[in-house]
Design an enzyme around this catalytic site. Structure first.
Site, short mmCIF file in Angstrom:
data_model
loop_
_atom_site.label_atom_id
_atom_site.label_comp_id
_atom_site.label_asym_id
_atom_site.label_seq_id
_atom_site.Cartn_x
_atom_site.Cartn_y
_atom_site.Cartn_z
N CYS A 157 41.69 43.17 41.95
CA CYS A 157 42.70 44.00 42.62
C CYS A 157 43.72 44.48 41.59
O CYS A 157 43.94 45.67 41.43
CB CYS A 157 43.38 43.22 43.74
SG CYS A 157 42.28 42.79 45.09
N ARG A 177 44.62 48.39 42.30
CA ARG A 177 43.89 49.30 43.19
C ARG A 177 44.19 49.00 44.65
O ARG A 177 44.14 49.90 45.51
CB ARG A 177 42.38 49.22 42.95
CG ARG A 177 41.77 47.89 43.34
CD ARG A 177 40.25 47.85 43.25
NE ARG A 177 39.75 46.54 43.63
CZ ARG A 177 39.49 46.16 44.88
NH1 ARG A 177 39.69 46.99 45.88
NH2 ARG A 177 39.04 44.95 45.14
#
Length: 275
Positions: A157, A177
């Site tokens: 992430c 993200r």
């Protein structure tokens, strides 16, 4: 009220009042009862924290500081992808029988690559450049490796950092993200704030700004009421971060070298986690 509370509360209100939703789409995460975990989200959230002014931890509920530090050391210092090297259970859902989370996070940071400056892993190249070429505009790490995505039990992430020196200050951009705002947003902010302090200390810089760029900042459907409760809670002043100033080697830091002084916060509540 800490500055982190201001940023966090404004972000949550913006997502709830102005965000999009993914209802009607097929989504990967599921709740424990098997129902799809839908979200309300905003694209392109950018938050700035000047670490020279205060440590960016929220006070409306506790962020587990020691466990957050332990995980960032697990990834960046131990460069591990095995939960046996981690002193918490946060990755248990994604680990195989041997404790591995696949070719993710620490696995990527420990891979050596050939650069013009020599052969390094990504972390040690940052150290080399900060020591030898601090004006380099490519002090970047990136662990979102497409060739290895199929071997990752969970895609990263928080996947990219960029280090930038301005005068005597060291700054960092964190690219993410996807951010589960209730469960992990401030956890990640705390981790990378600590990481920036570590790099700054061992290379002789003052700590500067943490720029947090999030592509998809989301609140899960079953988290909305909890978030609304949280952002109406009483807030407190930010605590003071103390770091063992005797540590001059990045790889000598331990969790015990970091502590928060006067960390006042509201009560924790149970948060359902979508898997």
């Amino acid at each position: 009220m800490s500055y982190a509370d201001i940023v966090y509360n404004q972000m949550c209100k913006d997502i709830i009042e102005n965000g999009y939703d993914d209802f009607g789409y097929n989504v990967r995460p599921k709740w424990e009862d098997g129902k799809p975990a839908h979200t309300y989200y905003k694209y392109g959230v950018v938050n700035r924290y000047d670490l020279s002014k205060e440590f960016p931890i929220i006070t409306t509920r506790p962020t587990n500081f020691k466990k957050a530090v332990d995980e960032i050391l697990w990834i960046w210092q131990k460069k591990s992808n095995n939960i046996k090297d981690l002193n918490s259970n946060i990755w248990d859902e994604w680990a195989d029988n041997n404790g591995s989370i696949g070719a993710a996070y620490g696995h990527q940071l420990r891979q050596k690559h050939i650069y013009k400056e020599g052969e390094f892993d990504q972390v040690d190249r940052i150290h080399y450049l900060l020591k030898n070429s601090p004006m380099d505009r490519g002090m970047i790490t990136n662990i979102y490796v497409h060739a290895d995505l199929h071997k990752m039990n969970l895609r990263p992430c928080a996947y990219e950092t960029t280090f930038v020196v301005t005068g005597n200050r060291l700054n960092m951009t964190l690219k993410q993200r996807s951010s589960d705002v209730l469960t992990a947003n401030n956890w990640n902010v705390v981790q990378y704030a600590v990481l920036l302090h570590m790099f700054a200390q061992v290379h002789g810089y003052e700590v500067g700004e943490l720029l947090h760029v999030i592509d998809n900042a989301h609140i899960y459907d079953r988290h909305i009421d909890l978030v609304k409760e949280q952002i109406e809670r009483e807030t407190y002043d930010a605590p003071t971060l103390l770091i063992n100033k005797d540590i001059k080697d990045f790889y000598e830091f331990t969790v015990d070298d970091f502590q928060l002084i006067n960390y006042r916060h509201g009560k924790q509540f149970k948060i359902p986690v979508a898997i």
